[in-house]
Write a protein that holds these residues in place. Sequence first.
Motif, PDB file in Angstrom:
ATOM      1  N   LEU A 113      -5.717  -1.338   8.477  1.00 50.20           N
ATOM      2  CA  LEU A 113      -4.417  -1.977   8.671  1.00 50.20           C
ATOM      3  C   LEU A 113      -3.710  -2.044   7.314  1.00 50.20           C
ATOM      4  O   LEU A 113      -4.259  -2.550   6.346  1.00 50.20           O
ATOM      5  CB  LEU A 113      -4.600  -3.398   9.216  1.00 50.20           C
ATOM      6  CG  LEU A 113      -3.300  -4.165   9.495  1.00 50.20           C
ATOM      7  CD1 LEU A 113      -2.591  -3.598  10.730  1.00 50.20           C
ATOM      8  CD2 LEU A 113      -3.589  -5.653   9.694  1.00 50.20           C
ATOM      9  N   VAL A 114      -2.488  -1.504   7.280  1.00 50.00           N
ATOM     10  CA  VAL A 114      -1.710  -1.534   6.037  1.00 50.00           C
ATOM     11  C   VAL A 114      -0.329  -2.095   6.335  1.00 50.00           C
ATOM     12  O   VAL A 114       0.109  -2.150   7.483  1.00 50.00           O
ATOM     13  CB  VAL A 114      -1.568  -0.108   5.422  1.00 50.00           C
ATOM     14  CG1 VAL A 114      -2.921   0.449   5.012  1.00 50.00           C
ATOM     15  CG2 VAL A 114      -0.850   0.849   6.365  1.00 50.00           C
ATOM     16  N   SER A 115       0.344  -2.510   5.278  1.00 45.49           N
ATOM     17  CA  SER A 115       1.715  -2.989   5.457  1.00 45.49           C
ATOM     18  C   SER A 115       2.611  -2.344   4.409  1.00 45.49           C
ATOM     19  O   SER A 115       2.155  -1.777   3.422  1.00 45.49           O
ATOM     20  CB  SER A 115       1.769  -4.508   5.315  1.00 45.49           C
ATOM     21  OG  SER A 115       1.513  -4.854   3.970  1.00 45.49           O
ATOM     22  N   LYS A 116       3.905  -2.442   4.682  1.00 44.38           N
ATOM     23  CA  LYS A 116       4.895  -2.028   3.692  1.00 44.38           C
ATOM     24  C   LYS A 116       5.499  -3.318   3.152  1.00 44.38           C
ATOM     25  O   LYS A 116       6.054  -4.103   3.918  1.00 44.38           O
ATOM     26  CB  LYS A 116       5.971  -1.176   4.358  1.00 44.38           C
ATOM     27  CG  LYS A 116       7.091  -0.798   3.411  1.00 44.38           C
ATOM     28  CD  LYS A 116       8.006   0.206   4.090  1.00 44.38           C
ATOM     29  CE  LYS A 116       9.136   0.595   3.158  1.00 44.38           C
ATOM     30  NZ  LYS A 116       9.922   1.715   3.719  1.00 44.38           N
ATOM     31  N   ASN A 117       5.346  -3.550   1.884  1.00 36.86           N
ATOM     32  CA  ASN A 117       5.821  -4.835   1.347  1.00 36.86           C
ATOM     33  C   ASN A 117       7.201  -4.724   0.721  1.00 36.86           C
ATOM     34  O   ASN A 117       7.620  -3.677   0.336  1.00 36.86           O
ATOM     35  CB  ASN A 117       4.848  -5.368   0.308  1.00 36.86           C
ATOM     36  CG  ASN A 117       3.626  -5.947   0.990  1.00 36.86           C
ATOM     37  OD1 ASN A 117       3.561  -5.965   2.227  1.00 36.86           O
ATOM     38  ND2 ASN A 117       2.689  -6.412   0.214  1.00 36.86           N
TER      39      ASN A 117
END
Length: 340
Positions: A336-340
């Motif tokens: 799981l990754v996010s764009k910050n």
Amino acid sequence: MSDFKEKNIDYKQYVVDSQLRYFKPHATKVEKSFAEEITSSLNQNSKFINPKFFYDKKGSDLFESICLLPEYYPTRTEISILKKLGHDLLLYLDEKINLVELGSGASVKTRLILDIFTKLQPKTEYFPIDISEILTESSEQLLEDYDTLHITGIIDTYEGGLEFLKTYDDKKNLILFLGSSFGNFTPDVGKLFLEKIFFTMNTGDLFLIGLDLVKDKTLLESAYDDSQGITAKFNLNVLSRINDELDADFNLNNFSHYSVYNEIDQRIEMNLKSLVSQSVIIAKCNLSLNFNKDELIHTEFSHKYHVPQIEKLLNDVGFQIKQMWLDDKEYFSLTLVSKN
Ligand code: AVJ
């Protein structure tokens, strides 16, 4: 909603009912036709067929059978991980979040995530993106089981669909890309693909990607060359599809399934091997092809990764890694990754 429609005049909207609609581009945006792609990929010395062509009706059914094979561990392993990550995943979700999926699913996997979403919020919006209209069937099945679900199917390429969603609403999105489908891409193309996803994401959006891990060579090779010969049928089926749709005369008895694990490039390489010297006519492509005995048509790469390679790949694109889950045998990963 109406200004949303105005912004997306490239798409035609099909409303089925209050819980189900589809969007489809007006003109299939400069996608090469099957005949054109086959012509350019077979009319050369190193012949190949793009694996996206496996999935006609018969091919999709064969793939479903592959997923149930004792040797094909990826599907059941990924499902086992999805079953246990629910609690962790909740930490990253808020009460207003859309579910987006690259590749459609009426599958067990989509349902496991929908179970979480539908408990979290009174209304859940789900956006499957798939180039194939198979999307429509699977969506109707999902609605039978989830009464607070609203589905907007986007019949387009993944990139096109994500671009379309960028302006949809202000809600956060969780984008799913499961099944190690990413493994079909060579590293260069894969990196570009992730960059496209990254750029279409809004700040705060999440991306969950399933990737298959490097493991014992014999385990890998038997997963792609099963004892019942289903994978062989799946591979050969692409030739029947060319026979049917492009008026060709491939004799399936003159080709065999040939799949090996390349340890250096960390990938299964699937091919169709010509068993004899032969020629084949593809009428709709105006092609006459000659095959030498043992000549290969490359049909699919299925890349396998080491955990640090996954971390590097995602970090290099600009994603922030939130969490990674593996099964006990460390066969498969979900990140799981996010764009910050
Ligand atoms: C759907 C691309 C993930 O690479 O494992 C299965 C396809 N090919 N058996 C994979 C596939 C042969 C599958 N993906």
